[in-house]
Design a protein around this motif. Structure first.
Motif, PDB file in Angstrom:
ATOM      1  N   LEU A 115     -21.800  28.031   8.409  1.00 21.79           N
ATOM      2  CA  LEU A 115     -20.606  27.402   8.956  1.00 21.79           C
ATOM      3  C   LEU A 115     -19.899  26.632   7.851  1.00 21.79           C
ATOM      4  N   SER A 116     -18.627  26.915   7.657  1.00 23.70           N
ATOM      5  CA  SER A 116     -17.811  26.139   6.744  1.00 23.70           C
ATOM      6  C   SER A 116     -17.166  25.017   7.543  1.00 23.70           C
ATOM      7  N   LEU A 117     -17.434  23.789   7.146  1.00 26.69           N
ATOM      8  CA  LEU A 117     -16.870  22.649   7.861  1.00 26.69           C
ATOM      9  C   LEU A 117     -15.350  22.636   7.768  1.00 26.69           C
ATOM     10  N   ASP A 118     -14.802  23.190   6.695  1.00 28.85           N
ATOM     11  CA  ASP A 118     -13.353  23.259   6.531  1.00 28.85           C
ATOM     12  C   ASP A 118     -12.726  24.192   7.557  1.00 28.85           C
ATOM     13  N   VAL A 119     -13.440  25.235   7.943  1.00 33.65           N
ATOM     14  CA  VAL A 119     -12.934  26.204   8.915  1.00 33.65           C
ATOM     15  C   VAL A 119     -13.243  25.751  10.342  1.00 33.65           C
ATOM     16  N   THR A 120     -14.451  25.250  10.552  1.00 31.88           N
ATOM     17  CA  THR A 120     -14.911  24.882  11.886  1.00 31.88           C
ATOM     18  C   THR A 120     -14.183  23.676  12.447  1.00 31.88           C
ATOM     19  N   GLY A 121     -13.910  22.705  11.582  1.00 31.98           N
ATOM     20  CA  GLY A 121     -13.273  21.480  12.051  1.00 31.98           C
ATOM     21  C   GLY A 121     -14.114  20.813  13.127  1.00 31.98           C
ATOM     22  N   LEU A 142     -32.923  34.086  14.251  1.00 34.80           N
ATOM     23  CA  LEU A 142     -32.172  33.115  13.462  1.00 34.80           C
ATOM     24  C   LEU A 142     -33.149  32.085  12.891  1.00 34.80           C
ATOM     25  N   THR A 143     -33.221  31.999  11.571  1.00 28.09           N
ATOM     26  CA  THR A 143     -34.211  31.130  10.933  1.00 28.09           C
ATOM     27  C   THR A 143     -33.618  29.894  10.280  1.00 28.09           C
ATOM     28  N   GLY A 144     -32.311  29.758  10.298  1.00 28.73           N
ATOM     29  CA  GLY A 144     -31.700  28.575   9.696  1.00 28.73           C
ATOM     30  C   GLY A 144     -30.191  28.614   9.800  1.00 28.73           C
ATOM     31  N   LEU A 145     -29.579  27.463   9.521  1.00 30.85           N
ATOM     32  CA  LEU A 145     -28.128  27.330   9.546  1.00 30.85           C
ATOM     33  C   LEU A 145     -27.706  26.511   8.334  1.00 30.85           C
ATOM     34  N   VAL A 146     -26.790  27.049   7.556  1.00 31.06           N
ATOM     35  CA  VAL A 146     -26.266  26.360   6.384  1.00 31.06           C
ATOM     36  C   VAL A 146     -24.847  25.913   6.702  1.00 31.06           C
ATOM     37  N   THR A 147     -24.574  24.623   6.513  1.00 31.09           N
ATOM     38  CA  THR A 147     -23.199  24.135   6.652  1.00 31.09           C
ATOM     39  C   THR A 147     -22.706  23.773   5.257  1.00 31.09           C
ATOM     40  N   ILE A 148     -21.501  24.210   4.965  1.00 30.53           N
ATOM     41  CA  ILE A 148     -20.915  23.946   3.657  1.00 30.53           C
ATOM     42  C   ILE A 148     -19.565  23.268   3.830  1.00 30.53           C
ATOM     43  N   GLY A 149     -19.219  22.462   2.877  1.00 30.47           N
ATOM     44  CA  GLY A 149     -17.945  21.760   2.883  1.00 30.47           C
ATOM     45  C   GLY A 149     -17.401  21.644   1.475  1.00 30.47           C
ATOM     46  N   ASP A 150     -16.327  20.885   1.336  1.00 29.77           N
ATOM     47  CA  ASP A 150     -15.706  20.695   0.024  1.00 29.77           C
ATOM     48  C   ASP A 150     -16.660  20.100  -1.002  1.00 29.77           C
ATOM     49  N   ASP A 151     -17.580  19.277  -0.541  1.00 26.94           N
ATOM     50  CA  ASP A 151     -18.475  18.598  -1.472  1.00 26.94           C
ATOM     51  C   ASP A 151     -19.808  19.324  -1.680  1.00 26.94           C
ATOM     52  N   THR A 152     -19.945  20.537  -1.140  1.00 28.88           N
ATOM     53  CA  THR A 152     -21.183  21.294  -1.310  1.00 28.88           C
ATOM     54  C   THR A 152     -21.240  21.848  -2.726  1.00 28.88           C
ATOM     55  N   PHE A 153     -22.311  21.510  -3.419  1.00 26.81           N
ATOM     56  CA  PHE A 153     -22.503  21.971  -4.798  1.00 26.81           C
ATOM     57  C   PHE A 153     -23.002  23.409  -4.776  1.00 26.81           C
ATOM     58  N   THR A 168     -22.350  29.220  -2.822  1.00 27.59           N
ATOM     59  CA  THR A 168     -22.852  30.596  -2.825  1.00 27.59           C
ATOM     60  C   THR A 168     -24.347  30.614  -3.132  1.00 27.59           C
ATOM     61  N   ALA A 169     -24.757  29.865  -4.127  1.00 28.56           N
ATOM     62  CA  ALA A 169     -26.179  29.781  -4.475  1.00 28.56           C
ATOM     63  C   ALA A 169     -26.980  29.179  -3.327  1.00 28.56           C
ATOM     64  N   LEU A 170     -26.410  28.200  -2.643  1.00 28.17           N
ATOM     65  CA  LEU A 170     -27.087  27.586  -1.497  1.00 28.17           C
ATOM     66  C   LEU A 170     -27.291  28.609  -0.382  1.00 28.17           C
ATOM     67  N   ILE A 171     -26.267  29.378  -0.067  1.00 28.33           N
ATOM     68  CA  ILE A 171     -26.359  30.376   1.005  1.00 28.33           C
ATOM     69  C   ILE A 171     -27.379  31.455   0.655  1.00 28.33           C
TER      70      ILE A 171
END
Length: 112
Positions: free
Chosen positions: A14-20, A41-52, A55-58
């Motif tokens: 989930l991109s926090l920028d898209v999900t709002g 489903l084994t996990g959920l990754v949320t990413i935002g502007d401050d995610t370092f 792509t590597a995290l996902i």
């Protein structure tokens, strides 16, 4: 209901920028799509502007969880990362499927 331990694994993104403010709706879409396609489903990754290095995290999360698929509510959640993520995993949204382009993972049957 117990999870099928033999089912192929997936993670959600989930991109926090898209999900709002609709984070729960996005989570529900991912969960329902995973169930409908036969993935655990084994996990959920949320990413935002401050995610370092998102792509590597996902990709790293998918690998560590044994996931062969990354699921999102829409392609917008992947942003410009589609080709990079698809080297490691299939990508699935309610309206689109992008096949893995990498050759270094064992292929399991697809649940399209």
């Amino acid at each position: 209901m117990t999870a099928n331990t033999l089912a192929p694994k997936a993670i959600g993104v989930l991109s926090l920028d898209v999900t709002g403010p609709h984070l729960l709706r996005g989570e529900r879409v991912i969960t329902e799509l995973a169930q409908r396609r036969g993935y655990t489903l084994t996990g959920l990754v949320t990413i935002g502007d401050d995610t370092f290095m998102p792509t590597a995290l996902i990709v790293g999360t998918a690998r560590s969880k044994g996931a062969v698929v990354v699921i999102a509510p829409s392609m917008a959640h992947f942003s410009s990362r589609v080709r990079a993520i698809a080297v490691a995993c299939d990508l699935i949204t309610p309206h689109r499927f992008v096949a893995c382009t990498g050759t270094d993972r064992s292929r399991s049957p697809r649940h399209e």
